[in-house]
Scaffold this motif. Structure first.
Motif, PDB file in Angstrom:
ATOM      1  N   CYS A  11      21.578 -45.349-127.494  1.00 42.54           N
ATOM      2  CA  CYS A  11      22.250 -46.378-126.694  1.00 42.54           C
ATOM      3  C   CYS A  11      22.327 -47.721-127.411  1.00 42.54           C
ATOM      4  O   CYS A  11      22.259 -48.777-126.782  1.00 42.54           O
ATOM      5  CB  CYS A  11      21.548 -46.529-125.350  1.00 42.54           C
ATOM      6  N   GLY A  12      22.452 -47.681-128.729  1.00 42.11           N
ATOM      7  CA  GLY A  12      22.600 -48.911-129.499  1.00 42.11           C
ATOM      8  C   GLY A  12      24.036 -49.412-129.495  1.00 42.11           C
ATOM      9  O   GLY A  12      24.871 -48.990-128.690  1.00 42.11           O
ATOM     10  N   ASP A  13      24.356 -50.293-130.434  1.00 41.33           N
ATOM     11  CA  ASP A  13      25.659 -50.952-130.455  1.00 41.33           C
ATOM     12  C   ASP A  13      26.824 -49.973-130.579  1.00 41.33           C
ATOM     13  O   ASP A  13      27.869 -50.163-129.951  1.00 41.33           O
ATOM     14  CB  ASP A  13      25.719 -51.963-131.604  1.00 41.33           C
ATOM     15  N   ALA A  14      26.669 -48.934-131.402  1.00 38.68           N
ATOM     16  CA  ALA A  14      27.767 -47.991-131.615  1.00 38.68           C
ATOM     17  C   ALA A  14      28.188 -47.309-130.322  1.00 38.68           C
ATOM     18  O   ALA A  14      29.371 -47.023-130.108  1.00 38.68           O
ATOM     19  CB  ALA A  14      27.379 -46.954-132.661  1.00 38.68           C
ATOM     20  N   ASP A  20      33.015 -47.929-123.497  1.00 41.62           N
ATOM     21  CA  ASP A  20      34.143 -48.752-123.068  1.00 41.62           C
ATOM     22  C   ASP A  20      35.444 -47.956-123.108  1.00 41.62           C
ATOM     23  O   ASP A  20      36.314 -48.106-122.237  1.00 41.62           O
ATOM     24  CB  ASP A  20      34.256 -49.996-123.947  1.00 41.62           C
ATOM     25  N   ALA A  21      35.587 -47.087-124.119  1.00 36.68           N
ATOM     26  CA  ALA A  21      36.792 -46.267-124.234  1.00 36.68           C
ATOM     27  C   ALA A  21      36.805 -45.150-123.199  1.00 36.68           C
ATOM     28  O   ALA A  21      37.834 -44.872-122.581  1.00 36.68           O
ATOM     29  CB  ALA A  21      36.884 -45.674-125.643  1.00 36.68           C
ATOM     30  N   CYS A  22      35.655 -44.509-122.994  1.00 41.66           N
ATOM     31  CA  CYS A  22      35.591 -43.395-122.040  1.00 41.66           C
ATOM     32  C   CYS A  22      35.940 -43.836-120.624  1.00 41.66           C
ATOM     33  O   CYS A  22      36.557 -43.088-119.859  1.00 41.66           O
ATOM     34  CB  CYS A  22      34.204 -42.767-122.061  1.00 41.66           C
ATOM     35  N   CYS A  46      22.355 -47.848-118.868  1.00 39.67           N
ATOM     36  CA  CYS A  46      22.767 -47.103-117.675  1.00 39.67           C
ATOM     37  C   CYS A  46      23.212 -48.041-116.551  1.00 39.67           C
ATOM     38  O   CYS A  46      24.160 -47.736-115.818  1.00 39.67           O
ATOM     39  CB  CYS A  46      21.634 -46.194-117.197  1.00 39.67           C
ATOM     40  N   GLU A  47      22.540 -49.169-116.423  1.00 41.16           N
ATOM     41  CA  GLU A  47      22.942 -50.134-115.395  1.00 41.16           C
ATOM     42  C   GLU A  47      24.308 -50.740-115.711  1.00 41.16           C
ATOM     43  O   GLU A  47      25.147 -50.918-114.814  1.00 41.16           O
ATOM     44  CB  GLU A  47      21.886 -51.238-115.279  1.00 41.16           C
ATOM     45  N   LYS A  48      24.535 -51.042-116.975  1.00 39.41           N
ATOM     46  CA  LYS A  48      25.808 -51.646-117.374  1.00 39.41           C
ATOM     47  C   LYS A  48      26.975 -50.719-117.092  1.00 39.41           C
ATOM     48  O   LYS A  48      28.034 -51.159-116.613  1.00 39.41           O
ATOM     49  CB  LYS A  48      25.769 -52.017-118.862  1.00 39.41           C
ATOM     50  N   TYR A  49      26.783 -49.416-117.380  1.00 39.86           N
ATOM     51  CA  TYR A  49      27.879 -48.467-117.243  1.00 39.86           C
ATOM     52  C   TYR A  49      27.766 -47.575-115.998  1.00 39.86           C
ATOM     53  O   TYR A  49      28.515 -46.615-115.869  1.00 39.86           O
ATOM     54  CB  TYR A  49      27.978 -47.610-118.515  1.00 39.86           C
ATOM     55  N   GLU A 281      40.124 -47.366-128.392  1.00 42.49           N
ATOM     56  CA  GLU A 281      41.111 -46.296-128.283  1.00 42.49           C
ATOM     57  C   GLU A 281      41.153 -45.451-129.554  1.00 42.49           C
ATOM     58  O   GLU A 281      41.364 -44.236-129.489  1.00 42.49           O
ATOM     59  CB  GLU A 281      42.488 -46.881-127.984  1.00 42.49           C
ATOM     60  N   ALA A 282      40.967 -46.103-130.710  1.00 44.25           N
ATOM     61  CA  ALA A 282      40.892 -45.347-131.967  1.00 44.25           C
ATOM     62  C   ALA A 282      39.691 -44.404-131.951  1.00 44.25           C
ATOM     63  O   ALA A 282      39.761 -43.268-132.426  1.00 44.25           O
ATOM     64  CB  ALA A 282      40.799 -46.313-133.146  1.00 44.25           C
ATOM     65  N   THR A 283      38.592 -44.888-131.385  1.00 44.73           N
ATOM     66  CA  THR A 283      37.390 -44.064-131.268  1.00 44.73           C
ATOM     67  C   THR A 283      37.630 -42.894-130.320  1.00 44.73           C
ATOM     68  O   THR A 283      37.217 -41.761-130.593  1.00 44.73           O
ATOM     69  CB  THR A 283      36.213 -44.927-130.779  1.00 44.73           C
ATOM     70  N   PHE A 284      38.317 -43.162-129.214  1.00 45.12           N
ATOM     71  CA  PHE A 284      38.578 -42.083-128.261  1.00 45.12           C
ATOM     72  C   PHE A 284      39.519 -41.035-128.843  1.00 45.12           C
ATOM     73  O   PHE A 284      39.482 -39.876-128.431  1.00 45.12           O
ATOM     74  CB  PHE A 284      39.160 -42.629-126.951  1.00 45.12           C
TER      75      PHE A 284
END
Length: 334
Positions: A11-14, A20-22, A46-49, A281-284
């Motif tokens: 659950c780090g920065d990556a 955000d994309a999902c 988990c709280e953030k998302y 979106e590129a990641t997704f």
């Protein structure tokens, strides 16, 4: 097209880019759980998302949670054992880039996933985020004639912390792997030889290299020169692709076409829809490519097997820097 239940491991920065994309593709994926040994970071994530299930160990996750695909964002030294456990449990996997620290371990990862019959893809998001995909299509149309060579530079000032700063492989393993993958992607060819020199700047606190000077030879005598700096006082990222009849320029916004007789003003420009704020979106696209491949029974565009050639290029760079010599590759592989 089905909807898949996903979990995020690490659950780090990556992982934030993936989540955000999902969230923008909820008809395609549902993120149902997260896993990280750092309980505080896990809780905040988990709280953030608004993720309902959390686990501090992969074993606990596999025992108590049913899901289809895992996004693995752990540090590279931890990945093999985690991916092995996932594959043995018949879970499909999208893993952060690079696939592994070295080629031998990357091959083991691909082998265990193939043996288990699970899908494996790598987050080669810079193929789309930077504009290599755009350049690939433009080159394929014959717009600049045959490619003669390319020059790429990525200059920035970047101070990493945590496990990245402690790793003996730094600038090339963090950003170079994206560029090396991009070169082979837009050319559609595998490198034949590599020469590399590495340096470490006292301006950046890290165990590995901060500067890289790389020269690649591809088939048909295509040469690619690449410079990486994590300690540059100037920020600049650009690629120039020289063709027989024209030149392409790539930056984070898109691609520009220059005629041979006028290199001052672009003849044509293409905006990259995945540039700038489009990194998610590129990641997704990498995740979507995996899901589409699972449904079609084919190999995803950023498959683990394909990624072996990118890891081989990365490995060749480090070997060349260590020996001071040219590293030859056979059809892109060591």
């Amino acid at each position: 097209m089905g909807t898949y239940d996903l979990v995020v491991i690490g659950c780090g920065d990556a992982s934030l880019i993936h989540l955000d994309a999902c969230l923008k593709h909820e008809s395609r994926v549902r993120v149902i759980a997260a896993c990280d040994p750092d309980a505080q970071r896990l809780q905040q994530f988990c709280e953030k998302y608004h993720i309902g299930k959390s686990f501090v160990s992969v074993d606990d996750l596999l025992t108590k949670c049913s899901f289809d695909v895992a996004i693995v964002c752990t540090p590279t030294p931890l990945r093999f054992e985690i991916i092995k456990r996932l594959a043995e449990s018949e879970k499909h996997i999208l893993v952060e880039n690079p696939l592994a620290d070295g080629l031998a371990e990357a091959r083991k990862i691909v082998e265990v996933c193939q043996a288990a019959g699970v899908g494996l893809a790598v987050n080669h998001n810079y193929r789309y985020h930077y504009g290599f995909e755009l350049a690939k299509s433009i080159v394929a149309e014959g717009t600049i004639g045959a490619v003669l060579g390319a020059v790429h530079q990525d200059l920035t000032f970047r101070q990493d912390n945590g496990w990245m700063a402690r790793s003996n492989r730094h600038a090339l393993a963090i950003m170079g792997v994206h560029w090396l993958d991009g070169f082979r992607w837009f050319l559609g060819k595998e490198a034949e030889a590599v020469v590399c020199a590495l340096r470490s700047s006292p301006a950046i606190q890290c165990a590995g290299e901060t500067e890289a000077f790389v020269h690649l030879r591809f088939p048909e005598r295509i040469a690619v020169s690449y410079v990486q700096s994590f300690s540059s006082p100037m920020a600049r990222t650009e690629t120039l692709i020289e063709g027989e009849t024209a030149m392409l320029g790539i930056d984070h916004h898109g691609v520009m076409l220059f005629e041979a007789g006028n290199r001052q003003t672009p003849l044509k420009q293409w905006v990259n829809p995945f540039g700038g704020d489009g990194k998610g979106e590129a990641t997704f696209r990498c995740l979507g490519g995996l899901l589409d491949a699972l449904e079609d029974g084919v190999e995803p565009p950023t498959s683990g097997r394909d990624s072996l050639y990118t890891v081989a290029l990365l490995e060749a760079c480090y070997r060349s820097a260590a020996t001071g010599g040219v590293i030859d590759l056979k059809k892109g592989m060591l």
